[in-house]
Design an enzyme around this catalytic site. Sequence first.
Site, short mmCIF file in Angstrom:
data_model
loop_
_atom_site.label_atom_id
_atom_site.label_comp_id
_atom_site.label_asym_id
_atom_site.label_seq_id
_atom_site.Cartn_x
_atom_site.Cartn_y
_atom_site.Cartn_z
N HIS A 1 0.82 -1.22 0.00
CA HIS A 1 0.00 0.00 0.00
C HIS A 1 0.85 1.27 0.00
O HIS A 1 0.36 2.33 -0.37
CB HIS A 1 -1.02 -0.01 1.15
CG HIS A 1 -0.44 0.18 2.52
ND1 HIS A 1 -0.23 -0.85 3.41
CD2 HIS A 1 -0.04 1.30 3.16
CE1 HIS A 1 0.25 -0.37 4.53
NE2 HIS A 1 0.38 0.94 4.41
N ASP B 1 -0.04 -7.79 1.49
CA ASP B 1 0.42 -6.40 1.51
C ASP B 1 1.95 -6.31 1.57
O ASP B 1 2.53 -5.99 2.60
CB ASP B 1 -0.22 -5.69 2.71
CG ASP B 1 0.06 -4.19 2.73
OD1 ASP B 1 0.51 -3.65 1.70
OD2 ASP B 1 -0.19 -3.56 3.78
N SER C 1 4.24 1.91 8.28
CA SER C 1 3.92 0.88 7.29
C SER C 1 5.15 0.35 6.58
O SER C 1 6.04 1.11 6.18
CB SER C 1 2.97 1.46 6.24
OG SER C 1 1.66 1.53 6.70
#
Length: 287
Positions: A83, A136, A233
């Site tokens: 992402h 992801d 992230s």
Amino acid sequence: MRHPIARALARPLILAAVAAAIPLASAAPVAADSIVVGGFPVDVSKAPWTVALSSRDRFGGTRAGQFCGGVAVAPTTVLTAAHCMGEDVLGAPPEQVSDFRVIAGRTDLLSDQGAEIAIREVWVNPGYDPQSNAGDFAVLTLAEPLPQDAVIAMSAAGDPAYEPGTRATVYGWGDVTGGGDYVRRLRAAYVHVMSDARCGEAYPGGGDGTFLADSMLCAGEERGGRDACQGDSGGPLVARGKLVGLVSWGSGCGRAGQPGVYTRVSEVMRTLDWDGRNAADGRHGTA
């Protein structure tokens, strides 16, 4: 805690280019002594495989353009979250972001420590599902190699590092309170790997998200207070000296009963057909 393309509560842990893009107000406040959240400062020499992803053109120079984390698993190979590579994040496909860099060997983002290395190639997992956050992860190939001692081994399926109750450490330069308080210096927090059953109870579906054991792992503390947060992230979750997870998503930051959810690294290895023999020069498959 997570990112504008996903649900308001269960969202990826990315630092947005525009502050309004992330609904920070939805994150529950954490304890006053919670400093990643509930953590402590750490020198990058203790975790040399922890890197920052940067684009000053997109994210400004206040924190050297840092917007996500990553982890070096071979001298020219960095794993991060899929992402983080979205056009809604970078403003363009990653190969068109001219100042996209990996910052390695740097504790303080504004110091001249370490190196800023260009990205030669970006490979985003074609199986990534932005709705469920399954799969992801992305692979960055560096234009210049890192030292061999600046990489970390990955944990394959069945490794004891995945056992519930195992103490793990998450690293990053992200929000330390859940209220948009980003740091310049690398931080770490101790958390514990949780069972798939407990993760499923925390995220059974609906607004808070769905935990999928095949591709996800969760870690945290039952009472909350320690967690990854916005800006973390793609960063590493490490247990027993090996990489077990990549920071992916969750509900809020450091909330009781709402652990952080990570991309399961054994599934990354399976997808890349990574058996350790290709770690020396960064070769990987795209199965």
